[in-house]
Design an enzyme around this catalytic site. Structure first.
Site, PDB file in Angstrom:
ATOM      1  N   ASN A   9       0.823  -1.162  -0.046  1.00  0.00           N
ATOM      2  CA  ASN A   9      -0.033   0.120  -0.115  1.00  0.00           C
ATOM      3  C   ASN A   9       0.839   1.187   0.060  1.00  0.00           C
ATOM      4  O   ASN A   9       1.388   1.385   0.921  1.00  0.00           O
ATOM      5  CB  ASN A   9      -0.862  -0.135   1.221  1.00  0.00           C
ATOM      6  CG  ASN A   9      -1.643   1.238   1.434  1.00  0.00           C
ATOM      7  OD1 ASN A   9      -1.835   2.046   0.550  1.00  0.00           O
ATOM      8  ND2 ASN A   9      -2.224   1.340   2.528  1.00  0.00           N
ATOM      9  N   LYS A  11      -0.083   4.353  -0.404  1.00  0.00           N
ATOM     10  CA  LYS A  11      -0.634   5.540   0.439  1.00  0.00           C
ATOM     11  C   LYS A  11      -0.303   6.859  -0.390  1.00  0.00           C
ATOM     12  O   LYS A  11      -0.385   6.586  -1.812  1.00  0.00           O
ATOM     13  CB  LYS A  11       0.041   5.674   1.747  1.00  0.00           C
ATOM     14  CG  LYS A  11      -0.057   4.406   2.647  1.00  0.00           C
ATOM     15  CD  LYS A  11       0.211   4.732   4.091  1.00  0.00           C
ATOM     16  CE  LYS A  11       0.223   3.316   4.814  1.00  0.00           C
ATOM     17  NZ  LYS A  11       0.423   3.343   6.227  1.00  0.00           N
ATOM     18  N   HIS A  96      -9.256   1.465   5.828  1.00  0.00           N
ATOM     19  CA  HIS A  96      -8.073   1.610   6.273  1.00  0.00           C
ATOM     20  C   HIS A  96      -8.019   2.808   7.502  1.00  0.00           C
ATOM     21  O   HIS A  96      -9.016   3.413   7.653  1.00  0.00           O
ATOM     22  CB  HIS A  96      -7.032   2.188   5.259  1.00  0.00           C
ATOM     23  CG  HIS A  96      -5.575   2.103   5.603  1.00  0.00           C
ATOM     24  ND1 HIS A  96      -4.977   3.114   6.487  1.00  0.00           N
ATOM     25  CD2 HIS A  96      -4.682   1.201   5.188  1.00  0.00           C
ATOM     26  CE1 HIS A  96      -3.645   2.813   6.730  1.00  0.00           C
ATOM     27  NE2 HIS A  96      -3.698   1.599   6.333  1.00  0.00           N
ATOM     28  N   GLU A  98      -6.399   5.024   8.464  1.00  0.00           N
ATOM     29  CA  GLU A  98      -6.026   6.559   8.043  1.00  0.00           C
ATOM     30  C   GLU A  98      -7.515   7.241   7.648  1.00  0.00           C
ATOM     31  O   GLU A  98      -7.725   8.081   8.482  1.00  0.00           O
ATOM     32  CB  GLU A  98      -4.913   6.432   7.136  1.00  0.00           C
ATOM     33  CG  GLU A  98      -3.665   6.181   7.878  1.00  0.00           C
ATOM     34  CD  GLU A  98      -2.429   5.882   6.962  1.00  0.00           C
ATOM     35  OE1 GLU A  98      -2.667   5.357   5.795  1.00  0.00           O
ATOM     36  OE2 GLU A  98      -1.498   5.253   7.527  1.00  0.00           O
ATOM     37  N   GLU A 165      -5.036  -4.916  11.055  1.00  0.00           N
ATOM     38  CA  GLU A 165      -3.883  -3.811  11.234  1.00  0.00           C
ATOM     39  C   GLU A 165      -3.934  -3.128  12.783  1.00  0.00           C
ATOM     40  O   GLU A 165      -4.726  -2.253  12.638  1.00  0.00           O
ATOM     41  CB  GLU A 165      -3.733  -2.910  10.243  1.00  0.00           C
ATOM     42  CG  GLU A 165      -3.752  -3.517   8.890  1.00  0.00           C
ATOM     43  CD  GLU A 165      -3.153  -2.522   7.631  1.00  0.00           C
ATOM     44  OE1 GLU A 165      -1.928  -2.505   7.448  1.00  0.00           O
ATOM     45  OE2 GLU A 165      -4.021  -1.470   7.444  1.00  0.00           O
ATOM     46  N   GLY A 171       3.069   2.070  10.849  1.00  0.00           N
ATOM     47  CA  GLY A 171       4.212   3.260  10.584  1.00  0.00           C
ATOM     48  C   GLY A 171       4.877   3.600  12.116  1.00  0.00           C
ATOM     49  O   GLY A 171       5.280   4.659  12.022  1.00  0.00           O
ATOM     50  N   SER A 204       4.083  -2.153  10.165  1.00  0.00           N
ATOM     51  CA  SER A 204       5.492  -2.329  10.281  1.00  0.00           C
ATOM     52  C   SER A 204       5.992  -3.447   9.739  1.00  0.00           C
ATOM     53  O   SER A 204       6.804  -4.011  10.579  1.00  0.00           O
ATOM     54  CB  SER A 204       5.813  -1.822  11.754  1.00  0.00           C
ATOM     55  OG  SER A 204       5.412  -0.450  12.098  1.00  0.00           O
TER      56      SER A 204
HETATM   57  P1  PGA Z   1       3.327   0.302   7.514  1.00  0.00           P
HETATM   58  O1  PGA Z   1       1.386   0.611   6.956  1.00  0.00           O
HETATM   59  O2  PGA Z   1       3.662  -0.873   6.856  1.00  0.00           O
HETATM   60  O3  PGA Z   1       4.022   1.345   7.314  1.00  0.00           O
HETATM   61  O4  PGA Z   1       3.054   0.277   9.003  1.00  0.00           O
HETATM   62  C1  PGA Z   1       0.677  -0.553   7.033  1.00  0.00           C
HETATM   63  C2  PGA Z   1      -0.607   0.193   6.235  1.00  0.00           C
HETATM   64  O5  PGA Z   1      -0.951   1.208   6.729  1.00  0.00           O
HETATM   65  O6  PGA Z   1      -1.230  -0.827   5.484  1.00  0.00           O
END
Ligand code: PGA
Length: 246
Positions: A9, A11, A96, A98, A165, A171, A204
């Site tokens: 992903n 983003k 997601h 976010e 997640e 992140g 992560s």
């Molecule tokens: P990350 O993001 O691997 O940077 O933690 C995962 C995600 O948001 O799908």
């Protein structure tokens, strides 16, 4: 054996030019990747067309980062399922953390988006996960149960991916312990009512953690953010090694 699903992903990263440069570095590293795994790149909408042309005929599949529940209409800033399938998109992320956090996306909205995706032949990747506060308060199982019930309501369970997640792992560099992630993914499988449901872990994921994650019985794949922007790191994740228990 369930098929493994490894998705990157991106983003809000990568112009078209940067996406094509990524492919140049990435594709030669995945020519020998075993066919037991599906590999998906999920770029920003603007790079879908370039990537679709560049990957045409290859084994890497294309995903998108969101979809609206209507086919068209006055929804500034949104995108519809037919607009995605036109570019060869086969998967779409919904729910997601976010958009849940920044735009107050609800489980009901997530569910409507997932329905629209399936109606158009797209496979939704429904993201769920608990916050740090919920995690610390011991509410993880209850939160995930609620998100499974509301988010998956009425969906076709065999053309669906669920991504677990935990928000505190996204992140942050702090991967959830593989056995705990596996426990939660097992609960999701049970609560979904489909023993064959495809379940990813996300948060992560790095080259150093992928092999152990993919060794877990209920983890069928990973949704990778940061590490998917680096062609070498993502190639190592895609080429994860299966290992035997001693
Ligand atoms: P990350 O993001 O691997 O940077 O933690 C995962 C995600 O948001 O799908």
């Amino acid at each position: 054996m369930r098929q493994a699903f490894i998705a990157g992903n991106w983003k809000m990263h990568m112009t078209c030019a940067a996406a094509l440069r990524f492919l140049e570095d990435f594709l030669p590293q995945v020519t020998e990747t075993p066919t037991d795994r599906t590999v998906i790149l999920i770029p920003p909408f603007t790079a879908l067309s370039s990537l679709s042309s560049a990957m045409h005929g290859g084994r890497i599949r294309l995903g998108a980062q969101n979809v609206h529940w209507d086919g068209d209409g006055a929804y500034t800033g949104e995108i519809s399922a037919p607009m995605l399938t036109e570019h060869g998109v086969r998967y779409v992320i919904v729910g997601h953390s976010e958009p849940r956090k920044y735009w107050c996306e609800t489980d009901e909205a997530v569910n409507r988006r997932a329905h629209a995706a399936q109606k158009e032949g797209l496979t939704p990747i429904v993201c769920i996960g608990e916050s740090l506060e919920q995690h610390q308060a011991g509410e993880t199982d209850a939160v995930i149960h609620r998100q499974v019930e509301a988010g998956l309501e009425g969906l076709e369970l065999d053309s669906l991916v669920v991504a677990y997640e935990p928000l505190w792992a996204i992140g942050t560099g702090q991967t959830c312990d593989a056995s705990e992630a596996n426990r939660i993914c097992g609960l999701i499988r049970q609560w979904s009512g489909n023993p064959e449901l495809t379940i990813q872990y996300g948060g992560s994921v790095k080259p150093g953690t992928i092999d152990e994650l993919m060794h877990q019985s209920h983890i069928d794949g990973v949704l990778v953010g940061g590490a998917s922007l680096d062609p070498d790191a993502f190639a190592r994740i895609v080429n994860y090694q299966s290992f035997q228990e001693n």
